[in-house]
Design a protein around this motif. Structure first.
Motif, PDB file in Angstrom:
ATOM      1  N   VAL A 113       0.988  17.813   8.622  1.00 54.33           N
ATOM      2  CA  VAL A 113       0.337  16.839   8.716  1.00 54.33           C
ATOM      3  C   VAL A 113      -0.323  16.484   6.604  1.00 54.33           C
ATOM      4  N   ILE A 114      -0.135  15.509   6.467  1.00 57.48           N
ATOM      5  CA  ILE A 114      -0.407  14.834   5.200  1.00 57.48           C
ATOM      6  C   ILE A 114      -0.786  13.571   5.224  1.00 57.48           C
ATOM      7  N   ILE A 115      -2.365  13.975   5.152  1.00 53.08           N
ATOM      8  CA  ILE A 115      -3.276  13.023   5.165  1.00 53.08           C
ATOM      9  C   ILE A 115      -3.018  11.850   4.015  1.00 53.08           C
ATOM     10  N   GLU A 116      -2.643  10.375   3.951  1.00 57.50           N
ATOM     11  CA  GLU A 116      -2.849   9.608   2.396  1.00 57.50           C
ATOM     12  C   GLU A 116      -4.010   8.953   2.546  1.00 57.50           C
ATOM     13  N   GLU A 117      -5.018   8.621   1.645  1.00 53.02           N
ATOM     14  CA  GLU A 117      -6.451   8.311   1.500  1.00 53.02           C
ATOM     15  C   GLU A 117      -5.778   6.554   1.168  1.00 53.02           C
ATOM     16  N   ILE A 118      -6.009   5.460   1.607  1.00 49.55           N
ATOM     17  CA  ILE A 118      -5.948   4.568   0.861  1.00 49.55           C
ATOM     18  C   ILE A 118      -7.364   3.556   0.561  1.00 49.55           C
ATOM     19  N   ASP A 119      -7.312   3.520  -0.676  1.00 48.95           N
ATOM     20  CA  ASP A 119      -8.663   2.812  -1.863  1.00 48.95           C
ATOM     21  C   ASP A 119      -8.851   1.184  -0.601  1.00 48.95           C
ATOM     22  N   PRO A 120     -10.328   1.292   0.027  1.00 46.98           N
ATOM     23  CA  PRO A 120      -9.849   0.029   0.633  1.00 46.98           C
ATOM     24  C   PRO A 120     -10.124  -1.334  -0.689  1.00 46.98           C
ATOM     25  N   ASP A 121     -10.216  -1.283  -1.625  1.00 51.50           N
ATOM     26  CA  ASP A 121      -9.803  -1.850  -2.806  1.00 51.50           C
ATOM     27  C   ASP A 121      -8.369  -2.228  -2.919  1.00 51.50           C
ATOM     28  N   ASN A 122      -7.104  -1.210  -2.551  1.00 51.86           N
ATOM     29  CA  ASN A 122      -6.231  -1.541  -2.201  1.00 51.86           C
ATOM     30  C   ASN A 122      -5.437  -2.311  -1.174  1.00 51.86           C
ATOM     31  N   TRP A 123      -6.200  -2.563   0.122  1.00 48.10           N
ATOM     32  CA  TRP A 123      -5.600  -3.536   0.644  1.00 48.10           C
ATOM     33  C   TRP A 123      -6.334  -4.225   1.454  1.00 48.10           C
ATOM     34  N   GLY A 124      -5.524  -5.248   2.252  1.00 56.24           N
ATOM     35  CA  GLY A 124      -6.887  -6.457   1.897  1.00 56.24           C
ATOM     36  C   GLY A 124      -6.927  -6.817   3.831  1.00 56.24           C
ATOM     37  N   GLU A 125      -7.675  -7.515   4.121  1.00 50.21           N
ATOM     38  CA  GLU A 125      -7.784  -7.591   5.172  1.00 50.21           C
ATOM     39  C   GLU A 125      -8.434  -9.079   5.234  1.00 50.21           C
ATOM     40  N   GLY A 126      -7.683 -10.366   6.065  1.00 50.66           N
ATOM     41  CA  GLY A 126      -8.299 -12.219   6.067  1.00 50.66           C
ATOM     42  C   GLY A 126      -8.500 -12.216   4.551  1.00 50.66           C
ATOM     43  N   GLY A 127      -7.295 -12.034   3.924  1.00 49.11           N
ATOM     44  CA  GLY A 127      -6.996 -12.463   2.632  1.00 49.11           C
ATOM     45  C   GLY A 127      -7.622 -12.199   1.318  1.00 49.11           C
ATOM     46  N   GLN A 128      -8.462 -10.676   1.793  1.00 52.11           N
ATOM     47  CA  GLN A 128      -9.709 -10.155   0.274  1.00 52.11           C
ATOM     48  C   GLN A 128      -8.972  -8.348   1.105  1.00 52.11           C
ATOM     49  N   THR A 129      -9.321  -8.308  -0.097  1.00 49.49           N
ATOM     50  CA  THR A 129     -10.279  -6.796  -0.026  1.00 49.49           C
ATOM     51  C   THR A 129     -10.422  -6.282   1.318  1.00 49.49           C
ATOM     52  N   VAL A 130     -10.650  -5.236   1.382  1.00 47.19           N
ATOM     53  CA  VAL A 130     -11.357  -4.894   2.291  1.00 47.19           C
ATOM     54  C   VAL A 130     -12.618  -4.279   2.205  1.00 47.19           C
ATOM     55  N   THR A 131     -12.587  -4.193   0.804  1.00 44.90           N
ATOM     56  CA  THR A 131     -13.802  -3.605   0.363  1.00 44.90           C
ATOM     57  C   THR A 131     -14.852  -5.227  -0.165  1.00 44.90           C
ATOM     58  N   ARG A 132     -14.572  -5.984  -0.392  1.00 46.51           N
ATOM     59  CA  ARG A 132     -15.079  -7.478  -0.346  1.00 46.51           C
ATOM     60  C   ARG A 132     -15.347  -7.572   1.021  1.00 46.51           C
ATOM     61  N   ALA A 133     -14.565  -7.432   2.112  1.00 47.28           N
ATOM     62  CA  ALA A 133     -14.852  -7.821   3.449  1.00 47.28           C
ATOM     63  C   ALA A 133     -15.828  -7.095   4.523  1.00 47.28           C
ATOM     64  N   ARG A 134     -15.576  -6.564   3.638  1.00 50.94           N
ATOM     65  CA  ARG A 134     -17.053  -5.279   4.326  1.00 50.94           C
ATOM     66  C   ARG A 134     -18.344  -5.661   3.775  1.00 50.94           C
ATOM     67  N   ALA A 135     -18.375  -5.727   2.476  1.00 46.39           N
ATOM     68  CA  ALA A 135     -19.774  -6.334   1.557  1.00 46.39           C
ATOM     69  C   ALA A 135     -19.846  -7.339   2.638  1.00 46.39           C
ATOM     70  N   LEU A 136     -19.335  -8.740   2.857  1.00 44.47           N
ATOM     71  CA  LEU A 136     -19.394  -9.547   3.438  1.00 44.47           C
ATOM     72  C   LEU A 136     -19.954  -9.391   5.335  1.00 44.47           C
ATOM     73  N   ARG A 137     -19.398  -8.611   5.609  1.00 43.60           N
ATOM     74  CA  ARG A 137     -20.343  -8.129   6.973  1.00 43.60           C
ATOM     75  C   ARG A 137     -21.560  -7.277   7.193  1.00 43.60           C
ATOM     76  N   THR A 138     -21.663  -6.545   6.119  1.00 41.70           N
ATOM     77  CA  THR A 138     -23.025  -5.955   6.417  1.00 41.70           C
ATOM     78  C   THR A 138     -24.216  -6.483   5.901  1.00 41.70           C
ATOM     79  N   PRO A 139     -25.140  -6.638   6.890  1.00 43.11           N
ATOM     80  CA  PRO A 139     -26.050  -6.800   6.720  1.00 43.11           C
ATOM     81  C   PRO A 139     -26.864  -6.621   5.131  1.00 43.11           C
ATOM     82  N   GLN A 140     -27.382  -7.695   4.513  1.00 43.94           N
ATOM     83  CA  GLN A 140     -28.323  -7.694   3.342  1.00 43.94           C
ATOM     84  C   GLN A 140     -29.938  -6.763   3.794  1.00 43.94           C
TER      85      GLN A 140
END
Length: 71
Positions: free
Chosen positions: A43-70
C-alpha cells in the motif's frame, strides 16, 4: 505482488499516526476480498496538498476557506 496506490486528496499532513491504521485496513480488505496473502499486498499513500488540486475552479484550500464559517 499486489500493489495499490491510495491517493489522499485533501488529507496532506493530517493523516499522521492514522497511516499505519489505513495501511493495515486496506491490507485486510485486499486479503479478505481478493484472497491475497498479506505479504503480497503493498500500500502506497500519496498525499496531495490541497493547494495542488482544484474544486469548482479554485484551489481546495480556497474553497474550504470560503465554506468555513468565520468565528
Amino acid at each position: 505482488m499486489m500493489q495499490g496506490l491510495l491517493t489522499s486528496l485533501g488529507l496532506a499532513g493530517s493523516i499522521g499516526w492514522g497511516q499505519a491504521l489505513l495501511i493495515a485496513g486496506v491490507t485486510d480488505v485486499v486479503q479478505s476480498v481478493l484472497d491475497k496473502r498479506r505479504d503480497s499486498v503493498t500500500v502506497i499513500i500519496e498525499e496531495i496538498d490541497p493547494d495542488n488540486w482544484g474544486e469548482g475552479g479554485q484551489t481546495v484550500t480556497r474553497a474550504r476557506a470560503l465554506r468555513t464559517p468565520q468565528g
